[in-house]
Write a protein that holds these residues in place. Structure first.
Motif, PDB file in Angstrom:
ATOM      1  N   TYR A   1      -6.853  -6.912   4.786  1.00  0.00           N
ATOM      2  CA  TYR A   1      -5.627  -6.961   5.571  1.00  0.00           C
ATOM      3  C   TYR A   1      -5.704  -8.009   6.673  1.00  0.00           C
ATOM      4  O   TYR A   1      -4.685  -8.596   7.052  1.00  0.00           O
TER       5      TYR A   1
ATOM      6  N   GLU B   1       0.820  -1.212   0.000  1.00  0.00           N
ATOM      7  CA  GLU B   1       0.000   0.000   0.000  1.00  0.00           C
ATOM      8  C   GLU B   1       0.860   1.271   0.000  1.00  0.00           C
ATOM      9  O   GLU B   1       1.984   1.274   0.455  1.00  0.00           O
TER      10      GLU B   1
ATOM     11  N   ASN C   1     -15.886   0.849   2.045  1.00  0.00           N
ATOM     12  CA  ASN C   1     -14.455   0.832   1.753  1.00  0.00           C
ATOM     13  C   ASN C   1     -13.592   0.453   2.944  1.00  0.00           C
ATOM     14  O   ASN C   1     -12.640  -0.319   2.813  1.00  0.00           O
TER      15      ASN C   1
ATOM     16  N   ALA D   1     -11.224  -2.879   3.269  1.00  0.00           N
ATOM     17  CA  ALA D   1      -9.794  -2.807   3.571  1.00  0.00           C
ATOM     18  C   ALA D   1      -9.442  -3.639   4.795  1.00  0.00           C
ATOM     19  O   ALA D   1      -8.448  -4.376   4.796  1.00  0.00           O
TER      20      ALA D   1
ATOM     21  N   LYS E   1      -8.557   3.822   2.221  1.00  0.00           N
ATOM     22  CA  LYS E   1      -8.716   3.226   3.545  1.00  0.00           C
ATOM     23  C   LYS E   1      -7.629   2.180   3.847  1.00  0.00           C
ATOM     24  O   LYS E   1      -7.405   1.826   4.998  1.00  0.00           O
ATOM     25  N   ASP E   2      -6.930   1.712   2.825  1.00  0.00           N
ATOM     26  CA  ASP E   2      -5.824   0.780   3.060  1.00  0.00           C
ATOM     27  C   ASP E   2      -4.740   1.400   3.936  1.00  0.00           C
ATOM     28  O   ASP E   2      -4.043   0.695   4.664  1.00  0.00           O
TER      29      ASP E   2
ATOM     30  N   THR F   1      -6.945  -2.450  -2.203  1.00  0.00           N
ATOM     31  CA  THR F   1      -8.388  -2.700  -2.184  1.00  0.00           C
ATOM     32  C   THR F   1      -9.168  -1.582  -2.865  1.00  0.00           C
ATOM     33  O   THR F   1     -10.375  -1.479  -2.703  1.00  0.00           O
TER      34      THR F   1
END
Length: 372
Positions: free
Chosen positions: A134, A74, A126, A130, A100-101, A96
């Motif tokens: 993860y 990211e 979103n 994310a 928001k990642d 993603t």
């Protein structure tokens, strides 16, 4: 387990808690935590040889104490000029497909170290996507709560990552309440992008990337969409750190954008209020990701905008539709929430200097506003 000198602190009550606890909010006021964390200055010249993800900014990340970290590569998203001194940072190119990642990777790394029996998140789409992605990367069981009416494509993405999905009848506030009830169970980590400040320390890398790519300089203004304010508050954290370490000689204006249909923060700002004053009108909007009628960090958001010489702008549904089409005709297909800043900049009178705005989510997540 965690970095030295990190602890949760309530900005209102000044109550403290260990940062390795599963306590997700202040036990007295039930408000979100801040994080007591002392960052160190980043050496611009050292960055070229570092890992090509947001973990490169190890001096300013509270969990950058040991390797390996959870990561999907990211960060490091490109800047594309849009004309008249305005550039867009393409955060929809994240793993993603949304910004928001930046925060979700921090929450997943924290959860990996705490080893809960379950990770819980709530989202309009979103952030839940994310966190699900993860957690899958980290091998953590995950449950995501979303409101009814969430984009079918976002729901599909959350399920694809293996998260247990619960669709909550009602609005975004009802969804948060359902997730918080689940978060009260023993051994559950609430991966809240609103209540857990580690998320904000991830989103601040947005500004560190602008600073790095600008050779130690920032644009004249940074325009961000605001619902719960996680990108704006992360940006404010970064500006405080960069200024505090003497790494910038001026602060850019921090401009917040809301949909006119759901704009409680803009209304409070214009009224000169320090917090939300009663219930502002809320109507359906294409910008579902920022349709937050009661943001828990409202007072902090208002302070951050004022402290950085900024203001609030609002955009209509017609302006959102037109902005999405305009960007798509230029090769950038962005979801309707993600075009709010471009809609605001297009509608405002031209200003001298440079402006950067984020394109936060991919159009593939929601489709075209023209068909909605």
């Amino acid at each position: 387990m965690l970095a030295p000198m990190t602890a949760y602190v309530c900005p209102r009550c000044r109550i403290r808690a260990a940062a390795d606890a599963l306590t997700w909010c202040c036990p007295q006021c039930r408000g979100p935590w801040d994080l007591e964390f002392a960052s160190a200055p980043v050496s611009l010249t050292s960055l070229a040889s570092r890992v090509n993800s947001l973990w490169r900014y190890e001096e300013v990340l509270p969990l950058a104490t040991s390797l390996p970290h959870v990561s999907l590569g990211e960060g490091r998203t490109p800047l594309v000029p849009l004309g008249d001194g305005v550039s867009a940072k393409l955060d929809f190119l994240m793993p993603t497909l949304s910004f928001k990642d930046r925060g979700a990777v921090m929450l997943a790394e924290l959860a990996r170290r705490l080893e809960p029996r379950l990770v819980v998140a709530d989202s309009s789409g979103n952030a839940g996507t994310a966190v699900a992605a993860y957690c899958a990367r980290a091998g953590l069981p995950c449950a995501v709560y979303v409101p009814e009416g969430t984009s079918a494509k976002k729901v599909e993405q959350i399920r694809a990552h293996g998260a247990r999905l619960t669709v909550v009848p009602g609005n975004r506030d009802a969804t948060a309440r359902a997730a918080q009830e689940a978060a009260g169970e023993p051994g559950v980590f609430y991966a809240s992008h609103v209540f857990n400040p580690h998320f904000l320390h991830g989103t601040k890398t947005y500004v560190y990337e602008l600073w790095e790519d600008g050779g130690g300089r920032l644009p004249d203004r940074i325009v961000v969409p605001v619902g719960n304010g996680t990108l704006l508050l992360g940006a404010a954290l970064a500006l405080d750190e960069l200024a505090g370490h003497g790494l910038i000689d001026r602060r850019p204006e921090l401009v917040a954008v809301q949909a006119e249909a759901v704009s409680p923060l803009a209304a409070a700002f214009r009224a000169g209020a320090e917090d939300l004053a009663g219930d502002a009108p809320a109507r359906p909007t294409l910008a579902e990701g920022i349709a937050i009628p009661h943001p828990p960090r409202a007072a902090q958001i208002l302070r951050a905008v004022r402290a950085n010489g900024g203001t609030f702008l609002t955009v209509t549904e017609d302006q959102i539709r037109a902005a999405q089409t305009d960007l798509a005709r230029g090769g950038l297909f962005v979801e309707t929430t993600g075009v709010a800043c471009w809609a605001a900049v297009r509608a405002a009178p031209p200003r001298p200097g440079t402006t950067v705005l984020p394109l936060c989510g991919a159009g593939a997540k929601t489709g075209s506003a023209q068909r909605d």
